[in-house]
Design an enzyme around this catalytic site. Structure first.
Site, PDB file in Angstrom:
ATOM      1  N   PHE A 149     -19.805  -5.546 -24.031  1.00  0.00           N
ATOM      2  CA  PHE A 149     -21.217  -5.214 -24.213  1.00  0.00           C
ATOM      3  C   PHE A 149     -21.916  -4.845 -22.928  1.00  0.00           C
ATOM      4  O   PHE A 149     -22.925  -4.141 -22.936  1.00  0.00           O
ATOM      5  CB  PHE A 149     -21.956  -6.390 -24.877  1.00  0.00           C
ATOM      6  CG  PHE A 149     -22.216  -7.550 -23.945  1.00  0.00           C
ATOM      7  CD1 PHE A 149     -23.309  -7.574 -23.095  1.00  0.00           C
ATOM      8  CD2 PHE A 149     -21.341  -8.639 -23.915  1.00  0.00           C
ATOM      9  CE1 PHE A 149     -23.538  -8.633 -22.230  1.00  0.00           C
ATOM     10  CE2 PHE A 149     -21.555  -9.705 -23.058  1.00  0.00           C
ATOM     11  CZ  PHE A 149     -22.666  -9.703 -22.213  1.00  0.00           C
ATOM     12  N   LYS A 173     -12.877   1.032 -29.561  1.00  0.00           N
ATOM     13  CA  LYS A 173     -13.561  -0.037 -30.273  1.00  0.00           C
ATOM     14  C   LYS A 173     -14.573  -0.645 -29.318  1.00  0.00           C
ATOM     15  O   LYS A 173     -14.258  -1.507 -28.508  1.00  0.00           O
ATOM     16  CB  LYS A 173     -12.552  -1.102 -30.751  1.00  0.00           C
ATOM     17  CG  LYS A 173     -12.970  -1.895 -31.997  1.00  0.00           C
ATOM     18  CD  LYS A 173     -14.246  -2.698 -31.843  1.00  0.00           C
ATOM     19  CE  LYS A 173     -14.064  -3.925 -30.967  1.00  0.00           C
ATOM     20  NZ  LYS A 173     -15.366  -4.729 -30.873  1.00  0.00           N
ATOM     21  N   GLU A 176     -19.689  -4.598 -30.631  1.00  0.00           N
ATOM     22  CA  GLU A 176     -20.576  -4.521 -31.790  1.00  0.00           C
ATOM     23  C   GLU A 176     -22.000  -4.953 -31.442  1.00  0.00           C
ATOM     24  O   GLU A 176     -22.915  -4.814 -32.261  1.00  0.00           O
ATOM     25  CB  GLU A 176     -20.023  -5.368 -32.942  1.00  0.00           C
ATOM     26  CG  GLU A 176     -19.929  -6.861 -32.678  1.00  0.00           C
ATOM     27  CD  GLU A 176     -18.654  -7.284 -31.965  1.00  0.00           C
ATOM     28  OE1 GLU A 176     -18.301  -8.475 -32.045  1.00  0.00           O
ATOM     29  OE2 GLU A 176     -18.014  -6.432 -31.306  1.00  0.00           O
ATOM     30  N   ARG A 177     -22.213  -5.464 -30.209  1.00  0.00           N
ATOM     31  CA  ARG A 177     -23.556  -5.870 -29.791  1.00  0.00           C
ATOM     32  C   ARG A 177     -24.452  -4.670 -29.487  1.00  0.00           C
ATOM     33  O   ARG A 177     -25.648  -4.692 -29.745  1.00  0.00           O
ATOM     34  CB  ARG A 177     -23.485  -6.739 -28.528  1.00  0.00           C
ATOM     35  CG  ARG A 177     -22.583  -7.951 -28.626  1.00  0.00           C
ATOM     36  CD  ARG A 177     -23.238  -9.060 -29.390  1.00  0.00           C
ATOM     37  NE  ARG A 177     -22.421 -10.284 -29.336  1.00  0.00           N
ATOM     38  CZ  ARG A 177     -22.576 -11.304 -30.146  1.00  0.00           C
ATOM     39  NH1 ARG A 177     -23.508 -11.270 -31.079  1.00  0.00           N
ATOM     40  NH2 ARG A 177     -21.809 -12.370 -30.036  1.00  0.00           N
ATOM     41  N   SER A 226     -13.690 -11.067 -21.495  1.00  0.00           N
ATOM     42  CA  SER A 226     -13.471 -12.405 -20.951  1.00  0.00           C
ATOM     43  C   SER A 226     -11.974 -12.689 -20.821  1.00  0.00           C
ATOM     44  O   SER A 226     -11.142 -12.079 -21.502  1.00  0.00           O
ATOM     45  CB  SER A 226     -14.111 -13.453 -21.863  1.00  0.00           C
ATOM     46  OG  SER A 226     -13.419 -13.518 -23.105  1.00  0.00           O
ATOM     47  N   CYS A 281     -18.949  -8.157 -14.357  1.00  0.00           N
ATOM     48  CA  CYS A 281     -17.736  -8.851 -13.916  1.00  0.00           C
ATOM     49  C   CYS A 281     -17.596  -8.804 -12.401  1.00  0.00           C
ATOM     50  O   CYS A 281     -16.762  -9.496 -11.837  1.00  0.00           O
ATOM     51  CB  CYS A 281     -16.498  -8.259 -14.582  1.00  0.00           C
ATOM     52  SG  CYS A 281     -16.126  -6.573 -14.077  1.00  0.00           S
ATOM     53  N   GLU A 383     -17.312 -18.899 -15.618  1.00  0.00           N
ATOM     54  CA  GLU A 383     -18.022 -17.640 -15.393  1.00  0.00           C
ATOM     55  C   GLU A 383     -19.328 -17.715 -16.186  1.00  0.00           C
ATOM     56  O   GLU A 383     -19.338 -17.582 -17.402  1.00  0.00           O
ATOM     57  CB  GLU A 383     -17.189 -16.448 -15.859  1.00  0.00           C
ATOM     58  CG  GLU A 383     -17.863 -15.110 -15.600  1.00  0.00           C
ATOM     59  CD  GLU A 383     -17.044 -13.933 -16.086  1.00  0.00           C
ATOM     60  OE1 GLU A 383     -17.225 -12.830 -15.542  1.00  0.00           O
ATOM     61  OE2 GLU A 383     -16.240 -14.098 -17.009  1.00  0.00           O
TER      62      GLU A 383
END
Length: 497
Positions: A149, A173, A176-177, A226, A281, A383
């Protein structure tokens, strides 16, 4: 009527009345759209479209593939305001930050425009008597990307431009957020002249991901997210015979040496720690100060700089950063702040539950500074992925380096110093994949490659750049001889040399 975001398959936007999920504006906390979550059958339809498009696209000359990317770059620039608006509405990223993200994505498209040179292969004449040998870099086939996202424009463009110019067909893909900007960008590819089926987008959740990981027609998978999910993606894809690069989490440290320009370091840390709400990240979330004098000076300068930071809604360019992505994530970030205090750290500036006029229900966390953190604390080990900077105090540079090398993540790091010898020693001994010297966000440019070490990357090849070309191609080496029609040789049973 609420808009329902569907999928792009074989050049057409489709909705198949599958399960849906709300899309929220994180600044208001209100659901604004719905996104359809692809079923296994929908994903398989996309794979079939990509498989059918592959033979013709594979045989399209690299120069013609590159021309599509040149037109695509122009369309991205022409539509930049629209793309940044979509990012802001669904991610919450401030407009200037979204523009920076998009520009870094465009730079990867520019690199992909060099496809003819990137794919020209290697040739050696007369490796033996009248024997020539050469290597070609051929596409894999259908490849997939699963993206997070936090960079809905940039991270997909780490993947599909290079994969496509290498001759592969692609299935994306996205998260979806915040899928709208990603889907709009994919539609621009079609407008640029990309043949139907070469680029497909399926929105979805674990069902879509698992279909991509298990279908034998998908030859490679790229992932950013993640570490637990990265490890799952890599393990599952590898078990199904796929090539995989899975980029995971991070805990990025900045060492502040006693000789550092503290004012400059503090200014750099403001952006590196709190920009994009810390949802990067490569965000610098830990400052390791060598000596109390450096630590005290850093805290003083950080307090001074943080007074002027503004958190708020995306379309106000005066804001420095926006909300975090969901209410659950806001509560998670606040929980780590609370745990640090409970475990003995000093909360210097508390960013929990800031007041943002007109957006009281938004998912906002203000800039937070925590001092006297130790490596045993939960907030240090995890994190946090929020606008939180923690300060750890050590006595020596060696202790700082050991602290970083002991952490399970090894994505990015930097050192602030005026000492060239210290900087060189740091760069040589630190066990981290991307290193900055007085550069707090050492994100490689598009013609290098991006990737961490340890549990920040699963797989051997980094993202984009030269490693990206190698990831999306397979080497074929051909050795050729045309013997003389007048000379006949007998059989030889020794190994050729």
């Amino acid at each position: 009527m609420t808009q329902v975001i569907g999928h792009l398959i074989n050049g057409k936007m489709i909705n198949e009345n599958n399960r849906t999920q709300d899309i929220f504006n994180p600044a208001t906390g209100l659901a604004t759209k719905k996104v359809e979550l692809a079923s296994k059958q929908t994903v398989e339809r996309a794979i079939s479209a990509a498989e059918a498009a592959f033979p013709a696209w594979r045989n399209t000359p690299p120069a013609k593939r590159a021309r599509v990317m040149f037109r695509f770059k122009e369309l991205l620039e022409k539509n930049s305001d629209k793309i940044c608006q979509l990012i802001g509405e669904e991610h919450g990223k401030i407009s200037h930050d979204a523009a920076g993200e998009l520009q870094r994505g465009i730079e990867n498209v520019e690199y992909a425009c060099g496809a003819p040179g990137l794919l020209k292969g290697e040739h050696s004449k007369n490796v033996g008597p009248n024997i020539d040998s050469w290597s070609e870099f051929q596409p894999l086939g259908v490849v997939a990307g699963i993206t997070p996202f936090n960079f809905p424009a940039m991270v997909p463009m780490w993947m599909f431009p290079l994969a496509i110019v290498c001759g592969n067909t692609f299935i994306l893909k996205p998260s979806e957020r915040d899928p709208s900007s990603t889907l709009f960008i994919a539609q621009l590819l079609k407008e640029a002249g990309l043949p139907d089926g070469v680029m497909n987008v399926v929105n979805g959740d674990k069902e879509a991901v698992d279909t991509l990981l298990s279908d034998e027609r998908v030859k490679a998978v790229s992932f950013v997210g993640s570490t637990p999910i990265a490890e799952y993606i890599y393990t599952t894809a590898s078990a199904n015979g796929k090539r995989c690069q899975a980029l995971g989490g991070a805990k990025n440290h900045a060492i502040i040496m006693p000789d550092a320009d503290i004012e400059n370091a503090a200014n750099q840390l403001l952006g590196a720690a709190f920009g994009s709400s810390g949802e990067r990240c490569m965000a610098l979330s830990v400052a390791v100060a060598v000596g109390d004098e450096a630590a005290d000076a850093l805290v003083e300068k950080m307090i001074e700089g943080m007074k002027n930071l503004s958190v708020g809604e995306y379309n106000n360019a005066d804001n420095d950063f926006g909300p975090v992505i969901t209410l659950a994530h806001k509560e998670k970030v606040n929980g780590y702040i609370s745990s640090a205090v409970e475990q003995g750290a000093s909360l210097v500036i508390d960013g929990r539950n800031p007041s943002v006029k007109g957006f009281e229900n938004g998912y906002f966390v203000g800039a937070t500074l925590i001092d006297h953190v130790t490596s045993e604390m939960d907030s240090y080990q995890a994190e946090i992925f929020g606008p939180v900077l923690q300060i750890i105090r050590v006595e020596t540079m060696q202790q700082a380096i050991q602290l970083i090398n002991d952490h399970e993540y090894g994505n990015g790091t930097c050192i602030f110093t005026r000492d060239g010898e210290a900087a060189r020693y740091f760069a040589d001994t630190i066990q981290v994949g991307m290193v900055g010297i007085n550069v707090p966000l050492p994100v490689p440019v598009s013609y290098h490659s991006f990737g961490g070490w340890k549990r920040s990357l699963f797989g051997d090849l980094h993202a984009y750049g030269p490693d990206g070309v190698r990831f999306y191609t397979k080497r074929k080496t051909i050795t050729q001889r045309w013997p003389s029609s007048t000379v006949r040789e007998g059989a030889s049973f020794s190994f050729p040399s």
